[in-house]
Every structure is written in C-alpha cells, then in structure tokens.
Design a protein around this motif. Sequence first.
Motif, PDB file in Angstrom:
ATOM      1  N   UNK A 101      34.196 -37.558 -21.687  1.00  0.00           N
ATOM      2  CA  UNK A 101      33.446 -37.180 -22.881  1.00  0.00           C
ATOM      3  C   UNK A 101      33.449 -35.664 -23.106  1.00  0.00           C
ATOM      4  N   UNK A 102      34.149 -34.941 -22.230  1.00  0.00           N
ATOM      5  CA  UNK A 102      34.154 -33.477 -22.295  1.00  0.00           C
ATOM      6  C   UNK A 102      35.599 -32.974 -22.212  1.00  0.00           C
ATOM      7  N   UNK A 103      36.198 -32.664 -23.358  1.00  0.00           N
ATOM      8  CA  UNK A 103      37.599 -32.262 -23.385  1.00  0.00           C
ATOM      9  C   UNK A 103      37.850 -30.957 -22.642  1.00  0.00           C
ATOM     10  N   UNK A 104      36.871 -30.086 -22.628  1.00  0.00           N
ATOM     11  CA  UNK A 104      37.047 -28.804 -21.938  1.00  0.00           C
ATOM     12  C   UNK A 104      37.231 -29.029 -20.434  1.00  0.00           C
ATOM     13  N   UNK A 105      36.531 -30.023 -19.897  1.00  0.00           N
ATOM     14  CA  UNK A 105      36.672 -30.296 -18.462  1.00  0.00           C
ATOM     15  C   UNK A 105      38.090 -30.771 -18.143  1.00  0.00           C
ATOM     16  N   UNK A 106      38.746 -31.403 -19.129  1.00  0.00           N
ATOM     17  CA  UNK A 106      40.141 -31.827 -18.939  1.00  0.00           C
ATOM     18  C   UNK A 106      41.074 -30.625 -18.971  1.00  0.00           C
ATOM     19  N   UNK A 107      40.921 -29.766 -19.961  1.00  0.00           N
ATOM     20  CA  UNK A 107      41.793 -28.597 -20.058  1.00  0.00           C
ATOM     21  C   UNK A 107      41.596 -27.647 -18.878  1.00  0.00           C
ATOM     22  N   UNK A 108      40.406 -27.636 -18.308  1.00  0.00           N
ATOM     23  CA  UNK A 108      40.129 -26.748 -17.176  1.00  0.00           C
ATOM     24  C   UNK A 108      40.783 -27.205 -15.879  1.00  0.00           C
ATOM     25  N   UNK A 109      41.348 -28.402 -15.861  1.00  0.00           N
ATOM     26  CA  UNK A 109      42.007 -28.877 -14.642  1.00  0.00           C
ATOM     27  C   UNK A 109      43.174 -27.967 -14.264  1.00  0.00           C
ATOM     28  N   UNK A 110      43.806 -27.366 -15.255  1.00  0.00           N
ATOM     29  CA  UNK A 110      44.899 -26.440 -14.973  1.00  0.00           C
ATOM     30  C   UNK A 110      44.375 -25.196 -14.243  1.00  0.00           C
ATOM     31  N   UNK A 111      43.210 -24.746 -14.645  1.00  0.00           N
ATOM     32  CA  UNK A 111      42.619 -23.591 -13.962  1.00  0.00           C
ATOM     33  C   UNK A 111      42.274 -23.932 -12.513  1.00  0.00           C
ATOM     34  N   UNK A 112      41.884 -25.180 -12.289  1.00  0.00           N
ATOM     35  CA  UNK A 112      41.572 -25.585 -10.917  1.00  0.00           C
ATOM     36  C   UNK A 112      42.828 -25.575 -10.053  1.00  0.00           C
ATOM     37  N   UNK A 113      43.930 -26.019 -10.596  1.00  0.00           N
ATOM     38  CA  UNK A 113      45.184 -25.951  -9.841  1.00  0.00           C
ATOM     39  C   UNK A 113      45.553 -24.509  -9.556  1.00  0.00           C
ATOM     40  N   UNK A 114      45.397 -23.664 -10.562  1.00  0.00           N
ATOM     41  CA  UNK A 114      45.713 -22.247 -10.388  1.00  0.00           C
ATOM     42  C   UNK A 114      44.805 -21.613  -9.337  1.00  0.00           C
ATOM     43  N   UNK A 115      43.552 -22.037  -9.289  1.00  0.00           N
ATOM     44  CA  UNK A 115      42.615 -21.477  -8.314  1.00  0.00           C
ATOM     45  C   UNK A 115      43.062 -21.791  -6.891  1.00  0.00           C
ATOM     46  N   UNK A 116      43.670 -22.960  -6.707  1.00  0.00           N
ATOM     47  CA  UNK A 116      44.132 -23.348  -5.371  1.00  0.00           C
ATOM     48  C   UNK A 116      45.431 -22.646  -5.006  1.00  0.00           C
ATOM     49  N   UNK A 117      46.397 -22.650  -5.933  1.00  0.00           N
ATOM     50  CA  UNK A 117      47.738 -22.191  -5.605  1.00  0.00           C
ATOM     51  C   UNK A 117      48.039 -20.759  -6.028  1.00  0.00           C
ATOM     52  N   UNK A 118      47.158 -20.172  -6.849  1.00  0.00           N
ATOM     53  CA  UNK A 118      47.358 -18.788  -7.279  1.00  0.00           C
ATOM     54  C   UNK A 118      46.098 -17.976  -7.009  1.00  0.00           C
ATOM     55  N   UNK A 119      45.629 -18.042  -5.791  1.00  0.00           N
ATOM     56  CA  UNK A 119      44.364 -17.368  -5.476  1.00  0.00           C
ATOM     57  C   UNK A 119      44.461 -15.854  -5.631  1.00  0.00           C
ATOM     58  N   UNK A 120      45.689 -15.321  -5.579  1.00  0.00           N
ATOM     59  CA  UNK A 120      45.867 -13.874  -5.700  1.00  0.00           C
ATOM     60  C   UNK A 120      45.904 -13.409  -7.148  1.00  0.00           C
ATOM     61  N   UNK A 121      45.900 -14.379  -8.083  1.00  0.00           N
ATOM     62  CA  UNK A 121      45.967 -14.019  -9.492  1.00  0.00           C
ATOM     63  C   UNK A 121      44.755 -14.592 -10.219  1.00  0.00           C
ATOM     64  N   UNK A 122      44.258 -13.857 -11.191  1.00  0.00           N
ATOM     65  CA  UNK A 122      43.117 -14.291 -11.988  1.00  0.00           C
ATOM     66  C   UNK A 122      43.629 -14.970 -13.243  1.00  0.00           C
TER      67      UNK A 122
END
Length: 231
Positions: A101-122
Amino acid sequence: MATVDRALDKVKILVLGDSGVGKTSLVHLIAKNAPLKKPSWTMGCSVEVKLHEYKEGTPHQKSFFIEMWDVGGHPNHENSRGVFYNPFNGIHGILLVHDLTNRKSESNLKKWLAEVFQRDQKVQEMNEFDIELYADRSVPILIVGTKLDIAESVRTYNANSQSSITDELLAEEIRLDCLEARSINVGSSNLVKLTRFFDKVIENKINGFFRNSPAVVLPTESRCNSLSLSF
C-alpha cells in the motif's frame, strides 16, 4: 519436528525494508508458522532462526539453520546498521520487504541494496543506483510484498503486476498478509517460492561464494523448530 543431534550448518539472510512495512511480522510468521499478535519496533536488529530441510525428499536432503536478520528500518539508525552487513560474517541471501500500500517503500528497496553493497557511497537519488553492481554478487534475493489484505481493497492494486525491482533483479516475489498463517500454507505458491529461495541461499554457501560461517552445535537429542535472538 526434527531431532537435531549433530553440528548443523547455518546461513545468514538479511531482512531489509523501510520501517513499518512488516519485516518483524514476516520473520515471525516464517519462523513460527504463526502470526505475531503484538509486533514492536525493531531497535538495531532482531534474529529469528528457522530449521530448514535443504532439498527435502531427495537423497541430498540436509538440515540447515536459516538465520533471518531483521534489521531496523528507521532512518535514524542508518549510520549504525553497517555492523550487520559485515561480509566476513557471511551474507548468503536477502529478503527485500515492502508495503503493497506504500509505493515509496517499494522504490526504496534499491536504496537498501545500495546501503548493503555500497556502504562507502551515499546514495541519495535513484538515478545513482546501478543494478549492474549487483549482477555478479550471486546473492539470492526474494522480494516480499506485505499487507496484501489492505492492498486488495484499493482500486489501484493490480494482483497480476509485480514490482519493477523484481524484473531488474530477475528475482521472484511473494505477496502476503502476515496476519494470516495460511499465507505460507503447505502447497501454496508463496511457500514454494520461499522454499526455493532458501535452497538457493544454501547452495550459494555450499558452492563457496561466501566465507563460511561456523556451524551451530546443539546438544544431543535436543529438539528445535525455531529460535529467536535480539540485540
């Protein structure tokens, strides 16, 4: 219920998604096969452990512990979450959870992947996200959409569509109501996909894609379906 009388291997799965999408309820449902009546906010990380039979019913069947690391999703904890992503502790799979019911939570999944694999980049903007960075990492991913009961009452909900990130990652997706145990009943498509995902995670560890985690040793004749830890 399985009798565990030997050292069992384990795999670690990160459970990631925005605060409030239902990660804790999802993990509890998977581990206990029952809904969580009074979920609370996760501070830091909560770990549930499920006993899984790898390739059940075949000559290669073997028992594994599935550790599901439910990482707190509040933005205030972003700078402290890195400790749970330490590759030397093994990351064998990822459950990406969003609220249907929250489309933003879906689009934010990419940021979660980036947080895991690109911790050195914001990563601030979606156009900074490069899906190719994850193509060679061999980390099985399963997308989970929660709050299906609420989503089905919304006119714009399309049961036949799937999340865009599902196509990009070539992953599978399940959608469920975490308050209904039947969401992962035996024979359901959700349980079939979940079991397949767990088997893929275990195969990655067996094939040596990641640093092996130490085995878990239980006393002889002890019995276990699931365990839970929090810290």
